[in-house]
Design a protein around this motif. Structure first.
Motif, PDB file in Angstrom:
ATOM      1  N   ASP A 109      32.575  40.738  76.051  1.00 22.56           N
ATOM      2  CA  ASP A 109      33.602  41.747  75.816  1.00 22.56           C
ATOM      3  C   ASP A 109      33.242  42.787  74.752  1.00 22.56           C
ATOM      4  N   PRO A 110      32.612  42.419  73.643  1.00 24.99           N
ATOM      5  CA  PRO A 110      32.252  43.458  72.683  1.00 24.99           C
ATOM      6  C   PRO A 110      31.318  44.510  73.271  1.00 24.99           C
ATOM      7  N   HIS A 111      30.444  44.126  74.180  1.00 26.14           N
ATOM      8  CA  HIS A 111      29.566  45.102  74.837  1.00 26.14           C
ATOM      9  C   HIS A 111      30.392  46.118  75.626  1.00 26.14           C
ATOM     10  N   TYR A 112      31.397  45.627  76.321  1.00 31.77           N
ATOM     11  CA  TYR A 112      32.237  46.515  77.124  1.00 31.77           C
ATOM     12  C   TYR A 112      32.923  47.556  76.252  1.00 31.77           C
ATOM     13  N   TRP A 113      33.524  47.094  75.164  1.00 34.20           N
ATOM     14  CA  TRP A 113      34.251  48.026  74.307  1.00 34.20           C
ATOM     15  C   TRP A 113      33.324  48.923  73.507  1.00 34.20           C
ATOM     16  N   ALA A 116      28.943  38.840  82.170  1.00 31.40           N
ATOM     17  CA  ALA A 116      30.213  38.544  82.861  1.00 31.40           C
ATOM     18  C   ALA A 116      30.252  39.275  84.193  1.00 31.40           C
ATOM     19  N   PRO A 117      29.377  38.890  85.135  1.00 29.55           N
ATOM     20  CA  PRO A 117      29.322  39.609  86.420  1.00 29.55           C
ATOM     21  C   PRO A 117      30.633  39.576  87.197  1.00 29.55           C
ATOM     22  N   ASN A 118      31.455  38.575  86.933  1.00 30.63           N
ATOM     23  CA  ASN A 118      32.755  38.477  87.600  1.00 30.63           C
ATOM     24  C   ASN A 118      33.897  38.617  86.602  1.00 30.63           C
ATOM     25  N   GLY A 119      33.615  39.225  85.460  1.00 39.38           N
ATOM     26  CA  GLY A 119      34.612  39.375  84.418  1.00 39.38           C
ATOM     27  C   GLY A 119      35.707  40.349  84.784  1.00 39.38           C
ATOM     28  N   PRO A 120      36.777  40.378  84.002  1.00 36.03           N
ATOM     29  CA  PRO A 120      37.929  41.230  84.323  1.00 36.03           C
ATOM     30  C   PRO A 120      37.614  42.720  84.289  1.00 36.03           C
ATOM     31  N   PHE A 121      36.548  43.115  83.573  1.00 34.20           N
ATOM     32  CA  PHE A 121      36.199  44.524  83.473  1.00 34.20           C
ATOM     33  C   PHE A 121      34.986  44.879  84.327  1.00 34.20           C
ATOM     34  N   ALA A 122      34.537  43.947  85.172  1.00 30.13           N
ATOM     35  CA  ALA A 122      33.276  44.155  85.887  1.00 30.13           C
ATOM     36  C   ALA A 122      33.314  45.396  86.780  1.00 30.13           C
ATOM     37  N   ARG A 123      34.360  45.552  87.552  1.00 26.99           N
ATOM     38  CA  ARG A 123      34.436  46.691  88.465  1.00 26.99           C
ATOM     39  C   ARG A 123      34.476  48.004  87.696  1.00 26.99           C
TER      40      ARG A 123
END
Length: 358
Positions: free
Chosen positions: A289-293, A318-325
């Motif tokens: 998650d920190p990478h995403y943000w 997190a290939p299937n994580g909540p922010f993947a798409r």
């Protein structure tokens, strides 16, 4: 990989449901470790001392952190006396903390069979059932405990969580009110109640509870972190940041940095959030998650190569994580933009195309 975040309030009283040091150690559990939720119940009233020397030795070992040694003492106590309620209870607690829920349940029940007044066994067993989504069983054992001790705050807290989980808001509210009345100095009771107030969209009430809990937390980093997260979810980001400032000053961690970064995003503090997410990534690069943000903060700065790198790191973790798409879509957008000038591709009007957020 699981989502990465600061410690959260448990859906029930934590595994170490009776933390504290002012009561008889024979009836207490130890505080939850930093890897566990921080919601804990108040200790039960002191009862008789341990029934055997082995159980006493086990409790001393447990309190000193020697869990394997403690387990050996408790097992020896039960071997000598299968009805040793203290040893059975602590064997349940040791198993509970080790993740062996089946053994924990069996030992808690065995302890209660021998000593039906063992409040902490009711509390921990109720929490175990709630954690396992066995809500009806949790409510049953909690109500049995309340019949023995109707003024135990931890039992009222578990009752509130169980009823809240089943959607009984009125009943849960009454239970939480009673729990916090009985344990007014325990910040975790306030935090747990506030958590559900947030769920029920009663954010102003939640924020008020959390502000009351903050001074009670003193220097407990885990509790401060939980308070801060619930403040953010309640829309009180301005309270969230100073709470985390205090926690980080006591013990810096990637979880706390990440949570403070989220609070600063809510406050539109781009430089501050960028620094916190960078620190979170540096301290815990294997958390997604920190990478995403962090990618979102680089997008604000139009640093497209960094945007792509961080979103790709998120997808690897997190290939299937909540922010993947969303991450994949923003990678494509960033690639389009990185193909233009360093400052971003220009529109026909000569203005920079807006950067993707978050």
């Amino acid at each position: 990989m699981r989502a990465f975040g600061v410690l959260v309030v448990a859906s029930a009283v934590s595994l170490a449901a009776c933390g504290g040091s002012k009561k008889d150690p024979a009836t207490q559990a130890q505080p939850a470790s930093s890897a566990k939720p921080v919601a804990t119940a108040a200790p039960a009233p002191a009862v008789a001392p341990p029934t055997s020397e082995e159980a006493s030795l086990g409790i001393k070992s447990f309190q000193s952190g020697d869990v394997p040694g403690a387990k050996k003492h408790f097992e020896a106590a039960v071997k000598k006396n299968p009805k040793d309620a203290d040893a059975l209870y602590y064997l349940g607690l040791v198993a509970d903390q080790a993740g062996d829920k089946k053994s924990a349940e069996e030992n808690y029940l065995a302890a209660l069979q021998q000593r039906p007044d063992l409040d902490n066994a009711y509390v921990n067993l109720g929490a175990l059932y709630i954690e396992g989504e066995r809500i009806n069983e949790a409510l049953l054992i909690t109500r049995q405990g309340l019949q023995k001790n109707p003024k135990h705050p931890g039992l009222h807290l578990n009752l509130g969580v169980g009823l809240a989980t089943k959607g009984d808001i009125a009943g849960a509210t009454r239970a939480f009110e009673e729990a916090t009345r009985l344990a007014p100095e325990d910040p975790v009771f306030q935090v747990t109640y506030a958590h559900w107030l947030v769920v029920w969209k009663r954010t102003d009430e939640a924020a008020a509870k959390l502000r009351s809990a903050r001074p009670l937390a003193e220097n407990n980093v885990d509790t401060l972190g939980a308070i801060a997260k619930e403040m953010r979810l309640a829309g009180a980001a301005a309270d969230c940041v100073p709470t985390l400032d205090k926690a980080i000053a006591i013990k810096d961690s990637p979880e706390l940095r990440y949570e403070r970064g989220l609070c600063k995003v809510a406050l539109r503090d781009e430089p501050g959030s960028l620094l916190d997410f960078q620190m979170a990534v540096a301290k815990a690069p294997s958390h997604a998650d920190p990478h995403y943000w962090l990618a979102g903060r680089y997008a604000v700065l139009e640093k497209w190569k960094d945007v792509i790198s961080e979103y790709e790191a998120y997808l690897r973790l997190a290939p299937n994580g909540p922010f993947a798409r969303t991450a994949q879509e923003r990678i494509e957008l960033a690639k389009q933009k990185s193909g233009g000038a360093a400052g971003g591709k220009k529109t026909q009007q000569g203005k920079a195309t807006p950067a993707p957020k978050k």
